[in-house]
Design a protein around this motif. Structure first.
Motif, PDB file in Angstrom:
ATOM      1  N   ALA A  54      14.284  37.689  20.738  1.00 39.91           N
ATOM      2  CA  ALA A  54      13.349  36.999  20.835  1.00 39.91           C
ATOM      3  C   ALA A  54      12.372  37.154  20.900  1.00 39.91           C
ATOM      4  O   ALA A  54      11.799  37.732  21.333  1.00 39.91           O
ATOM      5  N   ASN A  55      11.443  35.905  20.754  1.00 36.69           N
ATOM      6  CA  ASN A  55       9.851  36.339  20.704  1.00 36.69           C
ATOM      7  C   ASN A  55       9.238  36.754  22.323  1.00 36.69           C
ATOM      8  O   ASN A  55       9.386  36.004  23.412  1.00 36.69           O
ATOM      9  N   ALA A  56       8.386  37.803  22.146  1.00 39.44           N
ATOM     10  CA  ALA A  56       8.552  38.203  23.870  1.00 39.44           C
ATOM     11  C   ALA A  56       7.631  37.755  24.233  1.00 39.44           C
ATOM     12  O   ALA A  56       6.423  38.253  24.904  1.00 39.44           O
ATOM     13  N   SER A  57       6.476  36.944  23.518  1.00 39.11           N
ATOM     14  CA  SER A  57       5.262  36.871  23.526  1.00 39.11           C
ATOM     15  C   SER A  57       4.769  34.800  23.849  1.00 39.11           C
ATOM     16  O   SER A  57       3.571  34.461  23.242  1.00 39.11           O
ATOM     17  N   ASN A  58       5.994  34.260  23.889  1.00 34.13           N
ATOM     18  CA  ASN A  58       5.942  33.385  24.234  1.00 34.13           C
ATOM     19  C   ASN A  58       6.381  32.181  25.276  1.00 34.13           C
ATOM     20  O   ASN A  58       6.928  32.220  26.316  1.00 34.13           O
ATOM     21  N   PRO A  59       5.019  31.683  26.176  1.00 33.45           N
ATOM     22  CA  PRO A  59       5.258  31.339  27.613  1.00 33.45           C
ATOM     23  C   PRO A  59       6.287  30.559  28.062  1.00 33.45           C
ATOM     24  O   PRO A  59       6.714  30.329  29.019  1.00 33.45           O
ATOM     25  N   SER A  60       6.495  29.193  26.530  1.00 35.73           N
ATOM     26  CA  SER A  60       7.052  28.241  26.878  1.00 35.73           C
ATOM     27  C   SER A  60       8.937  29.002  26.795  1.00 35.73           C
ATOM     28  O   SER A  60       9.805  27.864  27.673  1.00 35.73           O
ATOM     29  N   ALA A  61       9.472  30.113  26.580  1.00 38.50           N
ATOM     30  CA  ALA A  61      10.326  30.793  26.842  1.00 38.50           C
ATOM     31  C   ALA A  61      10.633  32.272  26.792  1.00 38.50           C
ATOM     32  O   ALA A  61      10.983  33.093  26.253  1.00 38.50           O
ATOM     33  N   PRO A  62      10.232  32.083  28.337  1.00 43.95           N
ATOM     34  CA  PRO A  62       9.884  33.677  29.268  1.00 43.95           C
ATOM     35  C   PRO A  62      11.593  33.989  28.626  1.00 43.95           C
ATOM     36  O   PRO A  62      12.702  33.481  28.646  1.00 43.95           O
ATOM     37  N   LEU A  63      11.554  35.546  28.367  1.00 42.16           N
ATOM     38  CA  LEU A  63      13.512  36.399  28.465  1.00 42.16           C
ATOM     39  C   LEU A  63      13.699  36.171  29.903  1.00 42.16           C
ATOM     40  O   LEU A  63      13.050  36.584  30.542  1.00 42.16           O
ATOM     41  N   PRO A  64      14.796  36.273  29.641  1.00 45.39           N
ATOM     42  CA  PRO A  64      15.353  36.442  30.861  1.00 45.39           C
ATOM     43  C   PRO A  64      16.506  37.470  31.580  1.00 45.39           C
ATOM     44  O   PRO A  64      16.213  38.263  31.080  1.00 45.39           O
ATOM     45  N   ARG A  65      16.011  37.472  32.542  1.00 46.32           N
ATOM     46  CA  ARG A  65      16.236  38.200  33.331  1.00 46.32           C
ATOM     47  C   ARG A  65      17.517  39.813  32.884  1.00 46.32           C
ATOM     48  O   ARG A  65      18.603  39.181  32.194  1.00 46.32           O
ATOM     49  N   GLY A  66      17.306  41.083  32.745  1.00 45.66           N
ATOM     50  CA  GLY A  66      17.423  41.956  32.613  1.00 45.66           C
ATOM     51  C   GLY A  66      18.131  42.460  30.798  1.00 45.66           C
ATOM     52  O   GLY A  66      17.993  43.164  29.591  1.00 45.66           O
ATOM     53  N   THR A  67      16.556  41.492  30.034  1.00 48.59           N
ATOM     54  CA  THR A  67      16.650  41.669  28.811  1.00 48.59           C
ATOM     55  C   THR A  67      15.184  42.173  28.353  1.00 48.59           C
ATOM     56  O   THR A  67      14.150  41.972  29.379  1.00 48.59           O
ATOM     57  N   GLY A  68      15.247  43.681  27.411  1.00 48.44           N
ATOM     58  CA  GLY A  68      14.316  44.457  27.347  1.00 48.44           C
ATOM     59  C   GLY A  68      13.134  44.176  26.974  1.00 48.44           C
ATOM     60  O   GLY A  68      12.743  43.577  25.278  1.00 48.44           O
ATOM     61  N   LEU A  69      11.541  44.406  26.896  1.00 50.09           N
ATOM     62  CA  LEU A  69      10.980  44.051  26.699  1.00 50.09           C
ATOM     63  C   LEU A  69       9.505  45.100  26.423  1.00 50.09           C
ATOM     64  O   LEU A  69       9.939  46.006  27.399  1.00 50.09           O
ATOM     65  N   PHE A  70       9.506  45.517  24.710  1.00 53.08           N
ATOM     66  CA  PHE A  70       9.218  46.331  24.241  1.00 53.08           C
ATOM     67  C   PHE A  70       7.258  45.997  24.087  1.00 53.08           C
ATOM     68  O   PHE A  70       6.982  44.945  23.250  1.00 53.08           O
ATOM     69  N   LEU A  71       5.971  47.296  23.905  1.00 50.22           N
ATOM     70  CA  LEU A  71       5.090  47.091  24.488  1.00 50.22           C
ATOM     71  C   LEU A  71       4.632  48.409  23.634  1.00 50.22           C
ATOM     72  O   LEU A  71       5.136  49.910  23.686  1.00 50.22           O
ATOM     73  N   THR A  72       3.649  48.093  22.393  1.00 50.16           N
ATOM     74  CA  THR A  72       2.986  49.254  21.806  1.00 50.16           C
ATOM     75  C   THR A  72       1.837  49.358  21.662  1.00 50.16           C
ATOM     76  O   THR A  72       1.514  48.184  20.755  1.00 50.16           O
TER      77      THR A  72
END
Length: 141
Positions: free
Chosen positions: A85-103
């Motif tokens: 899922a799009n991890a930078s979309n403020p209108s659709a935040p990632l639900p709890r337990g979904t991994g968020l990766f940043l490089t």
């Protein structure tokens, strides 16, 4: 003639021994700044308040890193999620337990050119130092 050649070789070695630690220090500080910013953005972005890392957050991070001497236009970020899922979309935040990766990456900018004095070849011009992190989202809708 031998003495001149010996002097030139010795001068090159002395220059390398004097200045190489300084450039290595700059490299270590830049790497630390990148990793610190990645850790901070993941801590904020994966919190229960957000669940995303927006473009505005990335721009603020670039401003903070610019204060340490990094060029804003050379800093690259890549934000991904474990689910795709799009991890930078403020209108659709990632639900709890979904991994968020940043490089985060930044070019070496000729930091290793002085190593040529002792015969080491520097990294290619397009090579970049990187910092990486992952955190599970804590956002609950």
């Amino acid at each position: 003639m031998k003495q001149i050649l010996l002097f030139v070789l010795f001068a090159g070695m002395v220059c390398w021994m004097m200045f190489s630690p300084i450039y290595k220090h700059v490299l270590i500080v830049r790497q630390a700044v990148l990793q610190q910013e990645v850790d901070y953005l993941l801590e904020v972005g994966a919190s229960g308040t957000y669940g995303y890392i927006s473009e505005a957050m990335l721009e603020q991070a670039k401003v903070r890193m610019e204060a340490f001497g990094l060029k804003r236009e050379s800093i690259l970020f890549e934000v991904k999620s474990e689910s795709g899922a799009n991890a930078s979309n403020p209108s659709a935040p990632l639900p709890r337990g979904t991994g968020l990766f940043l490089t985060a990456s930044y070019p070496y900018e000729n930091l290793f050119q002085i190593d040529r004095l002792i015969g080491l070849s520097p990294p290619p011009a397009d090579e970049r130092m990187m910092a990486f992190g992952m955190k599970m989202s804590e956002f609950v809708p």
